[in-house]
Design a protein around this motif. Structure first.
Motif, PDB file in Angstrom:
ATOM      1  N   GLU B 171       1.583-115.225  62.549  1.00 32.24           N
ATOM      2  CA  GLU B 171       1.151-116.108  61.341  1.00 32.24           C
ATOM      3  C   GLU B 171       1.085-117.417  62.401  1.00 32.24           C
ATOM      4  O   GLU B 171       0.597-118.942  61.861  1.00 32.24           O
ATOM      5  CB  GLU B 171       1.387-116.067  60.189  1.00 32.24           C
ATOM      6  N   LEU B 173       1.894-118.165  65.249  1.00 29.94           N
ATOM      7  CA  LEU B 173       1.314-119.126  66.410  1.00 29.94           C
ATOM      8  C   LEU B 173      -0.010-119.218  65.631  1.00 29.94           C
ATOM      9  O   LEU B 173      -0.394-120.349  66.473  1.00 29.94           O
ATOM     10  CB  LEU B 173       1.624-117.694  67.401  1.00 29.94           C
ATOM     11  N   ALA B 174      -0.948-118.799  64.644  1.00 32.32           N
ATOM     12  CA  ALA B 174      -1.698-119.335  64.271  1.00 32.32           C
ATOM     13  C   ALA B 174      -1.741-120.897  63.721  1.00 32.32           C
ATOM     14  O   ALA B 174      -2.820-121.398  63.983  1.00 32.32           O
ATOM     15  CB  ALA B 174      -2.256-118.177  63.427  1.00 32.32           C
ATOM     16  N   LEU B 332      -6.768-113.602  64.170  1.00 26.33           N
ATOM     17  CA  LEU B 332      -5.788-115.036  64.290  1.00 26.33           C
ATOM     18  C   LEU B 332      -5.831-116.094  63.564  1.00 26.33           C
ATOM     19  O   LEU B 332      -4.747-116.317  62.345  1.00 26.33           O
ATOM     20  CB  LEU B 332      -5.751-115.466  65.881  1.00 26.33           C
ATOM     21  N   ALA B 333      -7.016-116.882  62.833  1.00 28.43           N
ATOM     22  CA  ALA B 333      -7.063-117.414  62.318  1.00 28.43           C
ATOM     23  C   ALA B 333      -9.074-117.489  61.597  1.00 28.43           C
ATOM     24  O   ALA B 333      -9.307-118.282  61.670  1.00 28.43           O
ATOM     25  CB  ALA B 333      -7.121-118.765  62.286  1.00 28.43           C
ATOM     26  N   PRO B 334      -8.754-116.584  61.096  1.00 29.55           N
ATOM     27  CA  PRO B 334     -10.623-116.473  60.198  1.00 29.55           C
ATOM     28  C   PRO B 334     -11.211-117.356  59.333  1.00 29.55           C
ATOM     29  O   PRO B 334     -12.077-118.118  59.553  1.00 29.55           O
ATOM     30  CB  PRO B 334     -11.089-115.125  59.657  1.00 29.55           C
ATOM     31  N   GLY B 335     -10.478-118.019  58.803  1.00 32.32           N
ATOM     32  CA  GLY B 335     -10.507-119.549  58.125  1.00 32.32           C
ATOM     33  C   GLY B 335     -10.846-120.863  59.172  1.00 32.32           C
ATOM     34  O   GLY B 335     -11.425-121.475  58.929  1.00 32.32           O
ATOM     35  N   ARG B 336     -10.233-120.818  60.555  1.00 33.08           N
ATOM     36  CA  ARG B 336      -9.875-121.929  60.375  1.00 33.08           C
ATOM     37  C   ARG B 336     -12.011-121.403  61.843  1.00 33.08           C
ATOM     38  O   ARG B 336     -12.596-122.607  61.699  1.00 33.08           O
ATOM     39  CB  ARG B 336      -9.627-121.572  62.394  1.00 33.08           C
TER      40      ARG B 336
END
Lengths: 286, 349
Positions: B171, B173-174, B332-336
């Protein structure tokens, strides 16, 4: 200008709304506290603001746009789990983070400097938190996001970490901090109170507790009094030997104590944030 | 104790992976050992060259599946066919007795051919190429190199990635200004290097301890190993995206490793397997790496003659590695990703 913004954000997990139609703004030089009991939706909201979790509806913005790489470069984040590598030393952890941000590692001070070559897993939690702060601030971020940053830290270390938070805000950073320590909430410039995913109150401590009253009860038989009120389903809290009943009906509480032959002095006093949260939680589950 | 047993069953019922292992493993082992565990080679590919090639081809028993009859060719041509792995045995006519060249790198087929030719007595002179003593370790070492690369690529890599997830550092790292591709490459490069070092050590040790020859080009071998490593590292990344804990990653990695050991032709010859399970072997990357490693080390096979395993491994590398890394990026970062989709053009850096 908003550094961090959520606009009518909702996040559903199945049929459960973890965050329900919440909006917030964090501006420069501002420390905004996100309050709520465990499971109120604080961390979910934070993860959406950081782009770690997709919103079901609504919009989030970091430094005016989506949390892309350039914007993330201007943000510092201290997660609840600290995000440190336990099998790297203090110095190695810091070297990794600063390299990722393209800055020089800041000089370590105090106890951290003495433990620079120690594996992070062997550090006490307080020092791990301190290191997590140093790492998050190493690139002088414009936005600081802190998830329960002082959890498990002793009072003295907690005060030190809050000094750091305030210093960052004074430098012009916007800070969003989640906490369930009510003593910490008063250190924030503005508070947002979440309950069951919804934003239920916003403003200063006084705004949050406005209209919330409590009963302060003093009795030599305080333990029995507490047990009686608790058993009767009253929203009761204990602070030392002083009993407080959030909201509280003087007549009903007096009658309950009298019924058990407990002599007590019952006084109506202004409520606290904790009592407001307790009442909100009970209203939700009731 | 009753409470303990009851609790254990309740936990097991909800642990779908373990239940799957309990059901899939016995079935898998039954199918594999029932249909694949067969050392008996019933048919071998044969070529016949030289002036009496056509006549001899007619006379050979059906055990020899004659795929090439070349009256104009000679011993060198026959050797080439063996080196290119087109046949298991090549008969050279025009000499007395007839010369039978046998590919010793295909151990079980070679053993079977030699046994069959011995029955013919003096009519055939047998010459075993590439592994004259039919030494098992000569065939196993090239395959074991692949197995070690698979072990590091899938198990060690997936554990390394899942550990980041468990520790919460993934998290972190993301949210750092690091490209997802840099996270993945930075994470797998050390394993790529370690696996390469391991490969060199095992190859050299195999040559020193077991006298395994290295007849081909080290560059062809290295290229095959590099492509194969991309496949197995991709599998490791994929496992990490579907595992929440180290235990789950190990479980899944072993589920992927077991069929590779049993069905890649490393232990049981692919040709001897029932067609029903042989096709599984042809889906496994270790099958193709073993073709390359045995081909290069024992037969001195050229890149051209190994074109098929190289092509299959390359396709696997692209599909598995890209698929796994895209999946990893998404996790890694679905929101992004969602935010990027909604962002008006030009706002994304």
């Amino acid at each position: 200008m908003s550094l961090l913004r959520a606009d009518r954000v909702t996040r559903a997990f199945g049929s459960t709304l973890a965050v329900d139609d919440v909006s917030l703004v964090v501006g420069p030089g501002e420390v905004v506290g996100l309050l709520g009991a465990n499971g109120a939706g604080k961390t979910t909201l934070l993860r959406m603001l950081l782009g770690l979790l997709a919103v079901t509806s609504g919009d989030v913005a970091l430094l005016g746009g989506p949390p892309d790489r350039d914007r993330r470069r201007r943000m510092g984040y201290v997660p609840q789990g600290l995000g440190l590598y336990g099998d790297l030393t203090v110095a190695e952890n810091l070297a990794f983070v600063t390299q990722a941000y393209g800055v020089a590692p800041p000089p370590l001070t105090g106890r951290l400097a003495d433990q620079a070559d120690l594996l992070v897993a062997r550090l006490p939690l307080g020092l791990q938190r301190e290191l997590s702060f140093v790492a998050a601030l190493s690139h002088r971020p414009d936005v600081l996001v802190l998830d329960e940053p002082t959890s498990g830290v002793d009072a003295l270390a907690r005060a030190g970490l809050w000094d750091t938070i305030r210093a960052e805000a004074d430098r012009g950073s916007g800070v969003l901090v989640t906490t369930h320590y009510m003593q910490e909430a008063v250190q924030c410039d503005r508070l947002l109170l979440l309950s069951q995913g919804r934003l239920v109150a916003e403003g200063s401590e006084a705004d949050i507790v406005a209209g919330t009253a409590a009963l302060a009860i003093r009795s030599d038989r305080w333990a029995e009094a507490f047990a009686v009120l608790d058993a009767a389903g009253q929203p009761v809290l204990l602070s030392g030997r002083a009993i407080r009943v959030a909201g509280g009906d003087e007549v009903r509480v007096g009658a309950l104590l009298a019924e058990h032959g407990i002599e007590a002095r019952v006084e109506r006093v202004p409520g606290t944030i904790e009592e407001r949260m307790l009442l909100l939680a009970r209203a939700g589950t009731g | 104790m009753k409470a303990m047993i009851l609790k254990e069953f309740r936990e097991l019922r909800r642990d779908r992976r373990t239940v799957a292992m309990l059901v899939v493993m016995p079935l898998l082992l039954l199918v594999i050992f029932g249909y694949a565990a067969n050392f008996y080679v019933s048919s071998v590919k044969a070529a016949v060259v030289g002036p009496q090639a056509a006549q001899l081809a007619e006379q050979l028993p059906p055990y020899f599946d004659v795929t090439e009859v070349a009256p104009g060719s000679d011993e060198a041509g026959a050797e080439q066919l063996l080196q290119d792995n087109q046949v298991d045995v090549a008969f050279v006519t025009g000499t007395d007795p007839v010369l039978a060249l046998v590919d010793g790198s295909n151990l079980f087929a070679a053993q079977s051919i030699v046994a069959s030719l011995n029955k013919l007595g003096d009519q055939v002179s047998v010459q075993i190429l590439y592994n004259p003593e039919l030494t098992t370790s000569w065939v196993m070492v090239p395959a074991i190199i692949g197995l070690i690369l698979t072990f590091i690529g899938t198990i060690i890599t997936s554990i390394g990635l899942v550990r980041e997830r468990e520790a919460g550092t993934l998290e972190q790292l993301a949210v750092m200004p690091i490209r997802p591709s840099a996270v993945i490459l930075g994470k797998i490069t050390p394993y790529f290097i370690l696996a390469s070092i391991d490969m060199v050590i095992i190859t050299v040790l195999g040559m020193l301890l077991f006298d395994v020859p290295f007849n081909g080009s080290p560059w062809v071998f290295a290229l095959g190993a590099a492509i194969f490593l991309f496949v197995v590292l991709g599998l490791g990344v994929f496992i990490s995206t579907v595992s929440q804990t180290t235990g789950q990653a190990i479980q899944l990695a072993f589920l992927m490793l077991l069929p590779q050991i049993l069905l890649s032709g490393m232990i049981f010859p692919l040709d001897a397997m029932a067609a029903g399970v042989r096709w599984i072997g042809y889906l496994l990357p270790l099958t193709y790496f073993t073709m390359i490693s045995q081909g290069v080390m024992l037969r001195g096979a050229s890149f051209e003659s190994l074109a098929l395993p190289f092509a299959v491994l390359s396709v696997m590398a692209v599909v598995v590695f890209l698929g796994a890394t895209l999946r990893f990026r998404r996790d890694l970062a679905p929101g992004r990703r969602a935010a990027r989709r909604r962002a008006p053009a030009g706002t994304e850096a």
